[in-house]
Design a protein around this motif. Structure first.
Motif, PDB file in Angstrom:
ATOM      1  N   GLU A   1      79.185 -28.792  24.770  1.00  0.00           N
ATOM      2  CA  GLU A   1      79.344 -29.226  26.171  1.00  0.00           C
ATOM      3  C   GLU A   1      79.168 -28.035  27.119  1.00  0.00           C
ATOM      4  O   GLU A   1      78.504 -28.130  28.146  1.00  0.00           O
ATOM      5  CB  GLU A   1      80.733 -29.838  26.348  1.00  0.00           C
ATOM      6  CG  GLU A   1      80.999 -30.360  27.747  1.00  0.00           C
ATOM      7  CD  GLU A   1      82.443 -30.810  27.910  1.00  0.00           C
ATOM      8  OE1 GLU A   1      83.080 -31.116  26.896  1.00  0.00           O
ATOM      9  OE2 GLU A   1      82.908 -30.820  29.058  1.00  0.00           O
ATOM     10  N   ARG A   2      79.791 -26.906  26.726  1.00  0.00           N
ATOM     11  CA  ARG A   2      79.641 -25.688  27.551  1.00  0.00           C
ATOM     12  C   ARG A   2      78.171 -25.287  27.653  1.00  0.00           C
ATOM     13  O   ARG A   2      77.678 -24.976  28.738  1.00  0.00           O
ATOM     14  CB  ARG A   2      80.447 -24.558  26.929  1.00  0.00           C
ATOM     15  CG  ARG A   2      80.294 -23.229  27.638  1.00  0.00           C
ATOM     16  CD  ARG A   2      80.495 -22.083  26.681  1.00  0.00           C
ATOM     17  NE  ARG A   2      79.550 -22.160  25.583  1.00  0.00           N
ATOM     18  CZ  ARG A   2      79.725 -21.573  24.414  1.00  0.00           C
ATOM     19  NH1 ARG A   2      80.814 -20.890  24.166  1.00  0.00           N
ATOM     20  NH2 ARG A   2      78.802 -21.684  23.461  1.00  0.00           N
ATOM     21  N   ASP A   3      77.452 -25.334  26.523  1.00  0.00           N
ATOM     22  CA  ASP A   3      76.037 -24.940  26.540  1.00  0.00           C
ATOM     23  C   ASP A   3      75.213 -25.872  27.426  1.00  0.00           C
ATOM     24  O   ASP A   3      74.339 -25.414  28.164  1.00  0.00           O
ATOM     25  CB  ASP A   3      75.484 -24.923  25.112  1.00  0.00           C
ATOM     26  CG  ASP A   3      76.059 -23.768  24.307  1.00  0.00           C
ATOM     27  OD1 ASP A   3      76.643 -22.847  24.917  1.00  0.00           O
ATOM     28  OD2 ASP A   3      75.936 -23.787  23.073  1.00  0.00           O
TER      29      ASP A   3
ATOM     30  N   ALA B   1      84.261 -24.080  28.535  1.00  0.00           N
ATOM     31  CA  ALA B   1      83.619 -25.311  29.017  1.00  0.00           C
ATOM     32  C   ALA B   1      84.103 -25.646  30.423  1.00  0.00           C
ATOM     33  O   ALA B   1      83.310 -26.029  31.302  1.00  0.00           O
ATOM     34  CB  ALA B   1      83.920 -26.465  28.063  1.00  0.00           C
TER      35      ALA B   1
ATOM     36  N   THR C   1      76.320 -27.521  29.976  1.00  0.00           N
ATOM     37  CA  THR C   1      76.682 -27.240  31.369  1.00  0.00           C
ATOM     38  C   THR C   1      76.013 -25.952  31.851  1.00  0.00           C
ATOM     39  O   THR C   1      75.520 -25.887  32.985  1.00  0.00           O
ATOM     40  CB  THR C   1      78.213 -27.109  31.499  1.00  0.00           C
ATOM     41  OG1 THR C   1      78.815 -28.268  30.935  1.00  0.00           O
ATOM     42  CG2 THR C   1      78.627 -27.007  32.958  1.00  0.00           C
ATOM     43  N   LEU C   2      75.978 -24.942  30.968  1.00  0.00           N
ATOM     44  CA  LEU C   2      75.337 -23.678  31.371  1.00  0.00           C
ATOM     45  C   LEU C   2      73.837 -23.873  31.571  1.00  0.00           C
ATOM     46  O   LEU C   2      73.240 -23.244  32.447  1.00  0.00           O
ATOM     47  CB  LEU C   2      75.605 -22.599  30.313  1.00  0.00           C
ATOM     48  CG  LEU C   2      77.046 -22.077  30.268  1.00  0.00           C
ATOM     49  CD1 LEU C   2      77.218 -21.063  29.142  1.00  0.00           C
ATOM     50  CD2 LEU C   2      77.435 -21.456  31.601  1.00  0.00           C
TER      51      LEU C   2
ATOM     52  N   ALA D   1      72.485 -26.674  32.618  1.00  0.00           N
ATOM     53  CA  ALA D   1      72.385 -27.347  33.914  1.00  0.00           C
ATOM     54  C   ALA D   1      72.600 -26.355  35.047  1.00  0.00           C
ATOM     55  O   ALA D   1      71.941 -26.418  36.091  1.00  0.00           O
ATOM     56  CB  ALA D   1      73.410 -28.482  33.994  1.00  0.00           C
ATOM     57  N   LEU D   2      73.527 -25.438  34.812  1.00  0.00           N
ATOM     58  CA  LEU D   2      73.809 -24.412  35.822  1.00  0.00           C
ATOM     59  C   LEU D   2      72.572 -23.543  36.066  1.00  0.00           C
ATOM     60  O   LEU D   2      72.178 -23.296  37.208  1.00  0.00           O
ATOM     61  CB  LEU D   2      74.980 -23.550  35.332  1.00  0.00           C
ATOM     62  CG  LEU D   2      75.491 -22.477  36.275  1.00  0.00           C
ATOM     63  CD1 LEU D   2      76.178 -23.101  37.466  1.00  0.00           C
ATOM     64  CD2 LEU D   2      76.481 -21.566  35.549  1.00  0.00           C
TER      65      LEU D   2
ATOM     66  N   HIS E   1      83.402 -27.284  18.185  1.00  0.00           N
ATOM     67  CA  HIS E   1      81.939 -27.428  18.191  1.00  0.00           C
ATOM     68  C   HIS E   1      81.499 -28.300  19.368  1.00  0.00           C
ATOM     69  O   HIS E   1      80.516 -27.988  20.051  1.00  0.00           O
ATOM     70  CB  HIS E   1      81.466 -28.053  16.879  1.00  0.00           C
ATOM     71  CG  HIS E   1      81.450 -27.098  15.732  1.00  0.00           C
ATOM     72  ND1 HIS E   1      80.768 -25.906  15.786  1.00  0.00           N
ATOM     73  CD2 HIS E   1      82.038 -27.135  14.520  1.00  0.00           C
ATOM     74  CE1 HIS E   1      80.925 -25.267  14.639  1.00  0.00           C
ATOM     75  NE2 HIS E   1      81.699 -25.984  13.847  1.00  0.00           N
TER      76      HIS E   1
ATOM     77  N   ALA F   1      82.534 -23.271  32.918  1.00  0.00           N
ATOM     78  CA  ALA F   1      81.129 -23.612  33.172  1.00  0.00           C
ATOM     79  C   ALA F   1      81.039 -24.798  34.132  1.00  0.00           C
ATOM     80  O   ALA F   1      80.226 -24.797  35.069  1.00  0.00           O
ATOM     81  CB  ALA F   1      80.426 -23.935  31.854  1.00  0.00           C
TER      82      ALA F   1
ATOM     83  N   LEU G   1      83.106 -28.838  22.192  1.00  0.00           N
ATOM     84  CA  LEU G   1      83.320 -28.124  23.456  1.00  0.00           C
ATOM     85  C   LEU G   1      82.240 -27.062  23.676  1.00  0.00           C
ATOM     86  O   LEU G   1      81.762 -26.868  24.801  1.00  0.00           O
ATOM     87  CB  LEU G   1      84.708 -27.468  23.455  1.00  0.00           C
ATOM     88  CG  LEU G   1      85.881 -28.438  23.604  1.00  0.00           C
ATOM     89  CD1 LEU G   1      87.196 -27.759  23.228  1.00  0.00           C
ATOM     90  CD2 LEU G   1      85.949 -28.964  25.042  1.00  0.00           C
ATOM     91  N   ALA G   2      81.876 -26.379  22.594  1.00  0.00           N
ATOM     92  CA  ALA G   2      80.825 -25.355  22.724  1.00  0.00           C
ATOM     93  C   ALA G   2      79.500 -26.002  23.118  1.00  0.00           C
ATOM     94  O   ALA G   2      78.759 -25.461  23.948  1.00  0.00           O
ATOM     95  CB  ALA G   2      80.681 -24.597  21.407  1.00  0.00           C
TER      96      ALA G   2
ATOM     97  N   LEU H   1      79.372 -24.828  37.901  1.00  0.00           N
ATOM     98  CA  LEU H   1      78.319 -25.784  38.277  1.00  0.00           C
ATOM     99  C   LEU H   1      78.738 -26.546  39.532  1.00  0.00           C
ATOM    100  O   LEU H   1      77.934 -26.726  40.460  1.00  0.00           O
ATOM    101  CB  LEU H   1      78.052 -26.748  37.113  1.00  0.00           C
ATOM    102  CG  LEU H   1      76.929 -27.762  37.336  1.00  0.00           C
ATOM    103  CD1 LEU H   1      75.610 -27.054  37.604  1.00  0.00           C
ATOM    104  CD2 LEU H   1      76.783 -28.671  36.119  1.00  0.00           C
TER     105      LEU H   1
END
Lengths: 286, 130
Positions: free
Chosen positions: A98-100, B100, A102-103, A105-106, A93, B103, A95-96, B107
């Protein structure tokens, strides 16, 4: 055997029969694992899974009542596995999430860069349009100046550039390097043309074919300088135009006429227009 | 005489019956969980692979020990199921970690040299923890 010894043996036998199982190593391990998991990501990110694991731990604890250590160990093993799975799901959870982040921010960075690029593109388009308008206006002025000049002067488009040829008699008295008043008028219109063109130019005075060759060359050099100075005086920038020394052989052919033979000529050569790199079209002439 | 014969038949029947079969529902649940872990890619995640193999071994062990200890064998099936569930969770964690990291890498790459026209990646794990 005394009576006391018999009583002690009976007591020991009874207490052994009623021995109560309090824990096993495996169950202790499960308890520690659960305590540790409560401090980790599972507690915050997957509390439901951790609560399920706790139920299995409780079942293992209840197994103590059976007095069967194998049963307790098996249940404790299941509890440990459930705790580890809850921890893994908690990390998943996190990591998901964190990935969200980052995406997001991307996407924001991409949008920002895209906006900046579009702004730059819009500015560049405006600048290009301005340049095109200015260039079109300059070409229009050049065309007009050339049309005026062409009414009284020979203009040729050669590989070396646009060549304006003025017979020596239109500018100078024979054998002289002083400009005639009518010659000044003509050169003023040449100056207008050169200023419209904004390209480098050079003045070449072609010597007359009659008379002393040495004197003719010297006269041509003076005439080229005089014409160049006059054009600069009329507003052509000094860096734009130079006077070239005369050559012993004519650089280009002239009409076969007595006027050219007696008084030479002056050529003003305007360098060719550079090929455009922008989107505007070339009019096909300098 | 008749009573003696009936008693002998009962005794013979009990001796031939042997151990009961493994509990079908528990076996099915354990095997289903093993399949689920395989499908999500537990074989490709080192930690998950260990637990997946342990689940398979435990099921085999339950079959082997069922005759002597049917209750213990039934508990082994529950352990196998929990092992497969852990393999499943670890495989999902590995997927989430990879996504992660990817991603972050995208970035970083964008910030160091923007490629604003590159397409968005598709998500796999997508917060799929159960």
């Amino acid at each position: 055997m005394t009576r006391t010894t018999l009583l002690l043996l009976l007591g020991a036998t009874l207490s052994a029969g009623c021995a109560h199982l309090t824990s096993t190593d495996r169950l202790d391990e499960a308890r520690v694992a659960y305590e540790k998991a409560q401090q980790g990501p599972a507690a915050a990110s997957s509390p439901a899974d951790l609560a399920t694991a706790k139920k299995f731990l409780d079942v293992a604890e209840k197994g103590l009542e059976t007095g069967d250590p194998r049963l307790v160990d098996d249940r404790a093993t299941i509890a440990i596995l459930k705790i580890q799975a809850a921890e893994a799901l908690g990390r998943t959870h996190e990591l998901a999430a964190e990935r969200d982040r980052t995406l997001q921010a991307l996407a924001a960075t991409r949008q920002q860069l895209l906006d900046e690029a579009q702004q730059k593109l819009a500015l560049t388009r405006v600048e290009l349009e301005k340049e095109k308008v200015a260039r079109d206006a300059a070409e229009a002025r050049l065309g007009e100046a050339r049309a005026v000049l062409a009414r009284e002067t020979e203009i040729r488009d050669l590989s070396e550039g646009t060549v304006i040829t003025l017979p020596g008699g239109q500018l100078f008295h024979q054998g002289r390097a002083d400009l005639l008043p009518s010659g000044r008028d003509r050169l003023s219109r040449v100056a207008d043309f050169l200023k419209s063109a904004s390209r480098s130019a050079r003045v070449q005075a072609q010597p007359p074919s009659k008379g002393s060759r040495k004197a003719a060359l010297a006269l041509s050099g003076k005439r080229a300088e005089r014409v160049r100075d006059f054009l600069v005086g009329e507003g052509v920038t000094a860096r734009q135009i130079i006077a070239e020394p005369p050559t012993r052989t004519p650089t280009r052919t002239f009409p076969d006429s007595p006027e050219y033979a007696a008084n030479g000529a002056v050529d003003i050569v305007l360098e060719p227009a550079r090929a455009r790199t922008g989107g505007a079209t070339s009019p096909g002439r300098p | 005489m008749r009573r003696w014969a009936a008693g002998a038949l009962v005794a013979f029947g009990c001796a031939c019956a042997g151990a009961p079969p493994l509990p079908a529902d528990r076996l099915a649940q354990a095997e289903a969980e093993v399949r689920a872990a395989q499908e999500i890619g537990a074989e490709r995640a080192p930690q998950a692979k260990v637990h997946l193999q342990a689940a398979r071994d435990t099921i085999t062990n339950a079959r082997e020990t069922n005759t002597d200890d049917p209750e213990g064998a039934a508990r082994k099936l529950e352990i196998a199921r929990a092992q497969a569930e852990l393999a499943n969770a670890l495989a999902r964690e590995q997927l989430a970690r990879t996504e992660a990291e990817q991603a972050h890498a995208r970035l970083d790459a964008l910030r160091s040299g923007p490629d604003v026209l590159a397409p968005e990646p598709t998500r796999n794990a997508g917060g799929t923890a159960r």
